[in-house]
Design an enzyme around this catalytic site. Sequence first.
Site, mmCIF file in Angstrom:
data_model
loop_
_atom_site.group_PDB
_atom_site.id
_atom_site.type_symbol
_atom_site.label_atom_id
_atom_site.label_comp_id
_atom_site.label_asym_id
_atom_site.label_seq_id
_atom_site.Cartn_x
_atom_site.Cartn_y
_atom_site.Cartn_z
ATOM 1 N N ILE A 266 43.533 41.088 51.069
ATOM 2 C CA ILE A 266 42.226 40.774 50.566
ATOM 3 C C ILE A 266 41.824 40.486 49.155
ATOM 4 O O ILE A 266 40.942 40.246 48.620
ATOM 5 C CB ILE A 266 41.096 42.011 51.243
ATOM 6 C CG1 ILE A 266 41.491 43.275 50.487
ATOM 7 C CG2 ILE A 266 41.198 41.921 52.593
ATOM 8 C CD1 ILE A 266 40.278 44.581 51.035
ATOM 9 N N SER B 280 43.961 40.685 45.093
ATOM 10 C CA SER B 280 45.185 40.995 43.937
ATOM 11 C C SER B 280 44.579 40.978 42.535
ATOM 12 O O SER B 280 43.723 40.224 42.080
ATOM 13 C CB SER B 280 46.244 39.943 44.335
ATOM 14 O OG SER B 280 45.841 38.861 43.722
ATOM 15 N N GLY B 281 45.245 41.640 41.745
ATOM 16 C CA GLY B 281 44.950 41.681 40.368
ATOM 17 C C GLY B 281 46.062 42.105 39.583
ATOM 18 O O GLY B 281 47.077 41.594 39.929
ATOM 19 N N GLY B 282 45.877 42.122 38.185
ATOM 20 C CA GLY B 282 46.952 42.318 37.120
ATOM 21 C C GLY B 282 48.103 43.362 37.777
ATOM 22 O O GLY B 282 49.056 43.152 36.989
ATOM 23 N N ASP C 178 38.091 49.438 31.332
ATOM 24 C CA ASP C 178 38.299 48.278 31.941
ATOM 25 C C ASP C 178 37.027 47.835 32.921
ATOM 26 O O ASP C 178 37.175 47.284 33.815
ATOM 27 C CB ASP C 178 39.377 47.741 32.380
ATOM 28 C CG ASP C 178 39.830 46.301 32.948
ATOM 29 O OD1 ASP C 178 40.263 45.866 33.564
ATOM 30 O OD2 ASP C 178 39.051 45.459 31.971
#
Length: 802
Positions: A83, A85-87, A208
Amino acid sequence: MNPSTEMQALQWLERALERPAPDRLAWLHAQSMPDGLRRRVVRLLESESSLGDFLEHPPAMPVPDGFPQPGERVGPFQLAARIDSGGMGVVHLAHRVDRAYEQQVAVKLIRPLHPGADPALLAQLVTRFENERLLLARLTHPNIARILDGGSTASGIPWLAMEYVEGGVSLIEYCERAALDVAARVRLFCKVCDGVQEAHRHLIVHRDLKPENILVGTDGEPRLLDFGIARMLDAGDAAAGPALTTLTAMTPAYASPEQVRRQPATTRSDVYSLGVVLYQLLAGVRPYALEGLSPAEAERTICHTQPRPLRQAVSAAPLAASERRRRSARLSSDLERIVAKAMHKDLDRRYGSAQELADDLHRHLQGRPVLAHPDSAWYRTTKFVGRHRAGTALGALAVVAVLAATAGAAWQARKAAGAAEDMRQVNAFLLDVLSTSDPYESGAELTLSQALDAAAARIDQHFPDRPDLSAELRFGIGYSMLSRFRLEQAAPQLERALHDSQRMFGAADVRTLRIVEGLAGLRHAQGRIGEAEALYRDGIARSERAGLQHDPVHLYLVSNLGMLYMTQDRYEEAATMLERALALWQSAHRRAGPDADHANLLSNLAQVAHAREQYAQSDALYRQAQAEFEQLHPQGGPDLAIVLGNRGMLAEDQGDVAGALALYRQSLAVRERVFSGDHPSVVVGLSNVARLLVATGEPAGAAATATRAAAMADRVYTSPHSRHPSTLATLAEALLAEGDAAAAGDALLRAHGLAAGLEAPPPSLTAYLQRIGDRLCHAPGAAVAACAQLHSAGAAAVPAQP
């Protein structure tokens, strides 16, 4: 290549892959980045190209051996679908399959990396992932996505199962889809602050915060995600994991100045990021456009550039016309100041916590005064003492005394038969205002500013049929707001007071003339010079026809008209009116000992003598005025600060730069002691010090001081005012002295834009802008384009760069 650079390369790769394959290399070469980083991204692109189109179809993406895929089991959960994805992570929707109970979760695993990635990067990501799991385990709050389980796969890949946010979309997307108005956005954002405060309570700094890390579900509740680069403040706690990873992955668009400088992050760093999110949530755009900037350019923008105030940003945001109008109507100066305080570049001047930010937003929603708004020590009253009602009564008596003085003229002027009833109504009004400030109800100490603002909202309720009483109350409250530079709030009070007073008492009554003088002062502060002059002249004519030359109101009308002329560099007219006012004081208002009216007249006459280059006379008058103010206010006051600042200007014009700087600093110290928040007087003090720091060869100190002055000017001058462009010109002068010609040009262009909006720019301002423009266009590295823009902005006398 170190892990930090490798992460940047992967992030640029992702951005490049979002574009059609034929355009990727051209787009990449058009971006601003270090050559080494660009070469690394090009190599990655070439590698991806040789592998075919698998990245266009994520399910077929090659992954490390043993990496779980949809349909496989991780702990007690079966992965259903990818569902997000990131860094650092890949998130799958998953279902519990150990039959313990039904449960739908989001399972997060280390993101599969490109085969050519540095192995050190994987080690960093694993460390950060473990850190996130440890930190989330400490947090339980409805606005933080809960961790439910965790572990490692058979091949050693860490995973954690988190609460699945049903229908979750980012904070910004949710607000746009739901078409939330400004108030609803602020209420939703307050819940985000609650979640951040919970993290801070556990000594966890997120580091962040951005809209993509705040999901809002179908239940309308926001939840914080992605604590991957969070850190513990109590680094000695072994359970906290590493205090700080070496892999820098904060999002620059939302990062605080100290973060982009690689300085330690604190809870106030998160407050700054919250301010950026709130800015975007309300304005429809981010405060800074960082796309295409190099890291150094982005750092300079974040650390030294002031974002546009909210209402200006909305006017340029990509919004539908109807939505732009709707937001503009609801964005008050209070909201602008709250956002500016949250995003202050000086962390000591930000809100101390996410809770403080939320509390001020709640005050705004409730129509109460906000802490971000400038306030004056002159308008504070005795604090409520302790937690006992006896202490409450002491504070209430102090406020009653001041408000009763405001209202006193109204009921004292009534005939004896009606005075008692008038007094009863005024007292009932005062008691109602005070009851709203009971610390048992509000949980906070009472200030006179808050009491006056509360009083303004209740006048119509208490005096629906008594404009004679309400006019005097409105005048007192409106004049207080004007003194605190709350111009938007003062205007309706003074305008309504004048209307009611003229209707009840007549145009030439002394009560009406006092309001005319106050309204003229408001128009002057708003930069509406023509209206202000007309009101002063009309008031003088009315008072003369009524034979009120010996009343203080006539003295103030004449004196303040002289001061208006002085601020417009109309020194001959100023001298005429001020000398007339001095004669009035000597004939009708002379008092034994020091007198504030007399001292102010001397100070203004000294300024006129200074402008005429009558330096000896000016110095003598300033010193006499200063002596009177020091007797009247041994601890210092606004008028003394003005005299000290004007003496600094006199010393500067006589070539005594060191003496001028000392006087400016003394003046600034008084201003900051008197005014606890943002105020035009502090803006003037900061600008004067900044200019002299340039002259004494201290460009770094000058730039820092001028930046602070410009930021404060943006907050306090919500309508055109000559001090606003003057402050921006000082910033340009300081940046130029520091060698930053590009930033100086930006500041000066903005100053010209503000000056163009003035009704009657003073000649001294025009000359100042021209002088700085001349220096800019002759400076090494000056941009020809900037000089051309200055010409088109109205600085025709500024020479082009040779």
